[in-house]
Design a protein around this motif. Structure first.
Motif, mmCIF file in Angstrom:
data_model
loop_
_atom_site.group_PDB
_atom_site.id
_atom_site.type_symbol
_atom_site.label_atom_id
_atom_site.label_comp_id
_atom_site.label_asym_id
_atom_site.label_seq_id
_atom_site.Cartn_x
_atom_site.Cartn_y
_atom_site.Cartn_z
ATOM 1 N N UNK A 1 2.188 8.535 -9.051
ATOM 2 C CA UNK A 1 2.147 7.839 -7.761
ATOM 3 C C UNK A 1 0.764 7.930 -7.123
ATOM 4 N N UNK A 2 0.124 9.079 -7.223
ATOM 5 C CA UNK A 2 -1.233 9.218 -6.675
ATOM 6 C C UNK A 2 -2.195 8.267 -7.370
ATOM 7 N N UNK A 3 -2.025 8.108 -8.694
ATOM 8 C CA UNK A 3 -2.881 7.186 -9.439
ATOM 9 C C UNK A 3 -2.627 5.754 -8.999
ATOM 10 N N UNK A 4 -1.357 5.390 -8.832
ATOM 11 C CA UNK A 4 -1.036 4.050 -8.345
ATOM 12 C C UNK A 4 -1.628 3.825 -6.959
ATOM 13 N N UNK A 5 -1.555 4.844 -6.137
ATOM 14 C CA UNK A 5 -2.080 4.726 -4.778
ATOM 15 C C UNK A 5 -3.590 4.464 -4.805
ATOM 16 N N UNK A 6 -4.269 5.166 -5.668
ATOM 17 C CA UNK A 6 -5.723 5.039 -5.758
ATOM 18 C C UNK A 6 -6.131 3.707 -6.392
ATOM 19 N N UNK B 1 0.856 -1.180 0.000
ATOM 20 C CA UNK B 1 0.000 0.000 0.000
ATOM 21 C C UNK B 1 0.895 1.234 0.000
ATOM 22 N N UNK B 2 0.572 2.196 -0.845
ATOM 23 C CA UNK B 2 1.320 3.448 -0.860
ATOM 24 C C UNK B 2 0.732 4.387 0.182
ATOM 25 N N UNK B 3 1.413 4.519 1.283
ATOM 26 C CA UNK B 3 0.992 5.441 2.335
ATOM 27 C C UNK B 3 1.510 6.834 2.009
ATOM 28 N N UNK B 4 1.054 7.830 2.764
ATOM 29 C CA UNK B 4 1.583 9.185 2.586
ATOM 30 C C UNK B 4 3.102 9.183 2.738
ATOM 31 N N UNK C 1 9.264 17.453 -14.477
ATOM 32 C CA UNK C 1 8.975 16.020 -14.419
ATOM 33 C C UNK C 1 8.451 15.582 -13.052
ATOM 34 N N UNK C 2 8.890 16.241 -12.010
ATOM 35 C CA UNK C 2 8.543 15.817 -10.655
ATOM 36 C C UNK C 2 7.036 15.850 -10.370
ATOM 37 N N UNK C 3 6.303 16.904 -10.739
ATOM 38 C CA UNK C 3 4.849 16.879 -10.506
ATOM 39 C C UNK C 3 4.150 15.749 -11.267
ATOM 40 N N UNK D 1 5.903 10.109 -0.146
ATOM 41 C CA UNK D 1 6.879 11.176 0.112
ATOM 42 C C UNK D 1 8.300 10.669 -0.102
ATOM 43 N N UNK D 2 8.596 9.467 0.386
ATOM 44 C CA UNK D 2 9.932 8.889 0.216
ATOM 45 C C UNK D 2 10.258 8.664 -1.261
ATOM 46 N N UNK D 3 9.297 8.163 -2.028
ATOM 47 C CA UNK D 3 9.523 7.938 -3.452
ATOM 48 C C UNK D 3 9.738 9.250 -4.202
ATOM 49 N N UNK D 4 8.961 10.267 -3.869
ATOM 50 C CA UNK D 4 9.117 11.577 -4.516
ATOM 51 C C UNK D 4 10.487 12.166 -4.172
ATOM 52 N N UNK D 5 10.910 12.029 -2.933
ATOM 53 C CA UNK D 5 12.225 12.538 -2.538
ATOM 54 C C UNK D 5 13.345 11.821 -3.277
#
Length: 66
Positions: free
Chosen positions: A40-45, A11-14, A32-34, A18-22
């Motif tokens: 990632x938000x789509x994968x999380x959902x 599960x992708x938690x907050x 590219x970052x946004x 955050x760790x993956x984005x960092x």
């Protein structure tokens, strides 16, 4: 292409997002970052699993396990 290695979280938690984005921020530019964060938000959902592939705005994010 960006490869991030490590355990595939069920599960992708907050915190894990955050760790993956960092991690990705080291190699992605400001444009590219946004897009990566949106992926990632789509994968999380919709669920993160090996073989999962999403495309947003011409960018493709694929989850590999191995």
């Amino acid at each position: 292409m960006v490869l991030l290695s490590g355990e595939l979280p069920e599960v992708l938690t907050d915190q894990s997002v955050t760790e993956l984005v960092e991690l990705a921020a080291v190699v992605l530019d400001a444009d590219e970052l946004p897009l990566f964060h949106t992926c990632l938000r789509t994968l999380r959902r919709d669920g993160m699993r090996a073989g999962r592939r999403i495309e947003i705005g011409g960018a493709v994010l694929t989850v590999y396990e191995g």
